[in-house]
Design a protein around this motif. Structure first.
Motif, PDB file in Angstrom:
ATOM      1  N   GLU A   1     -40.047  -3.624 -67.912  1.00 40.58           N
ATOM      2  CA  GLU A   1     -40.587  -4.886 -67.380  1.00 40.58           C
ATOM      3  C   GLU A   1     -39.544  -5.985 -67.360  1.00 40.58           C
ATOM      4  O   GLU A   1     -39.090  -6.443 -68.402  1.00 40.58           O
ATOM      5  CB  GLU A   1     -41.762  -5.346 -68.264  1.00 40.58           C
ATOM      6  N   HIS A   2     -39.187  -6.413 -66.197  1.00 40.65           N
ATOM      7  CA  HIS A   2     -38.306  -7.580 -66.007  1.00 40.65           C
ATOM      8  C   HIS A   2     -37.076  -7.548 -66.898  1.00 40.65           C
ATOM      9  O   HIS A   2     -36.788  -8.529 -67.579  1.00 40.65           O
ATOM     10  CB  HIS A   2     -39.071  -8.876 -66.294  1.00 40.65           C
ATOM     11  N   ILE A   3     -36.342  -6.453 -66.928  1.00 41.87           N
ATOM     12  CA  ILE A   3     -35.171  -6.504 -67.812  1.00 41.87           C
ATOM     13  C   ILE A   3     -33.923  -7.005 -67.079  1.00 41.87           C
ATOM     14  O   ILE A   3     -33.658  -6.705 -65.927  1.00 41.87           O
ATOM     15  CB  ILE A   3     -34.872  -5.179 -68.552  1.00 41.87           C
ATOM     16  N   ASP A   4     -33.186  -7.820 -67.820  1.00 36.77           N
ATOM     17  CA  ASP A   4     -31.858  -8.292 -67.412  1.00 36.77           C
ATOM     18  C   ASP A   4     -30.886  -7.748 -68.427  1.00 36.77           C
ATOM     19  O   ASP A   4     -31.243  -7.585 -69.588  1.00 36.77           O
ATOM     20  CB  ASP A   4     -31.745  -9.817 -67.528  1.00 36.77           C
ATOM     21  N   HIS A   5     -29.666  -7.471 -67.984  1.00 35.25           N
ATOM     22  CA  HIS A   5     -28.630  -7.217 -68.991  1.00 35.25           C
ATOM     23  C   HIS A   5     -27.378  -7.981 -68.613  1.00 35.25           C
ATOM     24  O   HIS A   5     -26.884  -7.876 -67.501  1.00 35.25           O
ATOM     25  CB  HIS A   5     -28.314  -5.737 -69.130  1.00 35.25           C
ATOM     26  N   ILE A   6     -26.883  -8.745 -69.562  1.00 36.85           N
ATOM     27  CA  ILE A   6     -25.651  -9.505 -69.339  1.00 36.85           C
ATOM     28  C   ILE A   6     -24.611  -8.977 -70.305  1.00 36.85           C
ATOM     29  O   ILE A   6     -24.816  -8.997 -71.514  1.00 36.85           O
ATOM     30  CB  ILE A   6     -25.884 -11.005 -69.585  1.00 36.85           C
TER      31      ILE A   6
END
Ligand code: ATP
Ligand code: MG
Lengths: 283, 265
Positions: free
Chosen positions: A6-11
């Motif tokens: 669900e709605h993952i971001d990775h920076i």
């Protein structure tokens, strides 16, 4: 429902000059028993994405659920998760370290804390599944060929009896025969054991042949999600992302433009052959 | 996971410090290190602090990032500080058990700590603002004189630049192998000392193998491109001093004279 993202971001390198978005608002659900193909141009975030699914990387934002449980709660057992979601890395042969093939395959089940007999049985079974017989058991893994090493590494993950098997380009750098054999073995695990498979690949032919669903990544975002036929219909958009449809798709489109009456969404050579033969006989 | 090591890692922003010639920065670092050992009183350290702050500011590298390099040497720092604190003789301030703290000890320990921290920060600024290649180029050129007396300067700097280049690669490789083993249930974080050392085997064996493989590959690739050492080899980008380097040298000399004068205050 096995995995829900669900709605993952990775920076990567958050807070430094190297900060870089590798994933941006990715959502999907993978059901038990699916065979999912994950494709995308190099650097599109495929490897990053799959390392989230067994908790090796933590999302900067968003949640991941495995069998309905959020894996980011504090008391979630990550090591148990890694046993259930098996991940075979790109070039997995680089992780081999034991003195012989058999002990190396035992490493995973040993870490699960199983009994000696169980470990042995699992290692035998796993090596059998990747097509390595007893003559290999006592060989040094470093003296095998590239394809054999790769099988040992895959067996090392299979021996943990994962429910979901994720493979990051398992066929990179193999010859056509080795490639087909490994893919056949993976496909057999899916058919016979009902294992959920996520296969990262650059080869559209392989993906079209085995996967029942495709996820397409581009610059950290999920851009398409559907059956191979649905996805390859967007072959012009795929090309703009540095990807392509299977070769046969182009032939089918070309034939159609010249007025041959065959369906448009053929993605494997066998399908196309049958359709072309039918059109030819019908004439 | 393992990306904490700042020493020897370039931080890519475009600042005045980044644009200086590597030789200027090498010399500047040297001047700064010497100045730390020349200072005997608080004034010298105040001047050094002012200069260090200004340079850090100009380099545009976030201070928090720079500090990370210090974490690695905390132990060393603690040891040397406590040695100075407890083992300097003089006017006794406090006593526990067999240890006594003296006024001179406190003073020495304080200066020692500042000196060490500045030393590390000073050299970290150089490595953060200079690419490893530029750095070895600078070294090779600066040490050119040694070549005349038979020191293989080019070979040494080539080895250095390869070693530096390999640090991030090996860090990345370690990270990858660690993850691959963790995916197989390996546990690097818990257990007693012996268990932890044992847990390193699945990490170290593949790491060594890959390091050797990379080294032979590199040697082969260099030979395939006719590498044959330093004799007669020209540079694609020869080093040139520009106006700002001259200004920098001027400032360095001013700073060094300042330090020398303050020493006698
Ligand atoms: N450890 C890391 N640190 C910083 N950035 C990274 C790291 N790993 C990957 N990246 C960056 O994240 C982006 C996505 O990388 P990723 O490895 O997930 O791509 P990929 O789709 O697997 O590519 P490929 O097909 O080449 O394997 C890339 O731009 C890459 O440079
Ligand atoms: Mg990848």
């Amino acid at each position: 429902m096995a995995i829900k993202v669900e709605h993952i971001d990775h920076i990567y390198g958050a807070g430094t000059a190297f900060a870089q978005y590798a994933l941006r608002d990715v959502n999907f659900t993978i059901e038990d028993g699916e065979f999912v193909g994950l494709i995308g141009h190099t650097g599109s975030g495929k490897s990053t994405l799959i390392q989230h699914l067994n908790g090796l990387l933590r999302a900067s934002n968003g949640q991941i659920y495995y069998n309905g449980e959020c894996i980011y709660t504090n008391d979630y057992d990550m090591r148990a998760l890694r046993g259930k979601v098996g991940l075979v890395f790109q070039y997995p042969e680089h992780q081999l370290f034991e003195a012989d093939v058999f002990s190396d395959v035992c490493f995973g089940p040993k870490n699960l804390g199983l009994s000696k007999e169980e470990i042995d049985a699992r290692a035998r079974e796993a090596l059998g599944q990747v097509g390595l017989d007893e003559s290999f058991y006592r060989q040094s893994p470093f003296e095998l060929s590239g394809g054999q090493k790769r099988r040992v590494a895959i067996a090392g993950v299979l021996a943990m009896h994962p429910e979901v098997l994720i493979l990051d380009e398992p066929t990179a750098g193999l010859d056509p025969k080795g490639r087909d054999e490994i893919l056949e073995e993976i496909s057999e695990l899916h058919r016979k054991k009902g294992m959920t498979i996520i296969l990262v690949s650059h080869s559209m032919e392989d993906i079209a042949r085995y996967a029942s669903r495709l996820l397409v990544m581009n610059q950290g975002e999920k851009v398409f999600d559907g059956t191979p036929k649905e996805v390859f219909r967007h072959y012009r958009e795929l090309e703009a992302m540095g990807l392509a449809a299977p070769q046969i798709t182009y032939i089918v489109h070309e034939l159609q433009e010249r007025g041959v009456g065959i369906p448009q969404d053929l993605t494997t050579v066998e399908e196309a052959r049958d359709a072309i033969l039918q059109a030819w006989k019908g004439k | 996971m393992l990306r904490e090591i700042t020493l020897g890692q370039y931080y890519p922003v475009d600042s005045l410090i980044h644009r200086l010639d590597p030789r200027t920065k090498l010399f500047g670092t040297l001047v700064f290190l010497v100045s730390l050992f020349l200072s005997r009183n608080i004034w010298g350290y105040l001047l050094a602090t002012a200069v260090l702050t200004a340079v850090i500011r100009m380099s545009q590298v976030p201070f928090s990032y720079m500090i990370k390099g210090l974490k690695a040497v905390v132990i060393l720092l603690l040891i040397s500080v406590s040695f100075n604190l407890f083992l300097t003789s003089g006017e006794v301030l406090a006593r526990f058990w067999i240890f006594s703290v003296t006024r001179e000890g406190v003073r020495m320990a304080g200066f020692m700590a500042v000196r060490l921290i500045y030393l590390i920060l000073g050299s970290t600024i150089m490595t953060l603002t200079t690419t490893p290649n530029a750095l070895t180029d600078g070294l090779e050129k600066s040490l050119g004189l040694l070549h005349k007396i038979g020191v293989p300067v080019h070979e040494i700097s080539m080895m250095m630049s390869i070693a530096l280049r390999f640090i991030p690669i090996l860090v990345e490789e370690t990270d990858k192998i660690m993850k691959a083993q963790m995916a197989r249930g390996a546990d690097f974080e818990s257990g007693n000392l012996i268990q932890r050392v044992k847990a390193m085997v699945p990490l170290l064996v593949p790491l060594f193998i890959s390091a050797f493989r990379r080294a032979t590959d590199l040697a082969m690739a260099m030979e395939a491109r006719c590498y044959r050492g330093g004799e007669g080899r020209t540079k694609m980008k020869p080093l040139h001093y520009s106006g700002r380097d001259h200004v920098a040298y001027g400032l360095m000399l001013t700073y060094l004279s300042g330090i020398v004068i303050l020493r006698y205050l």
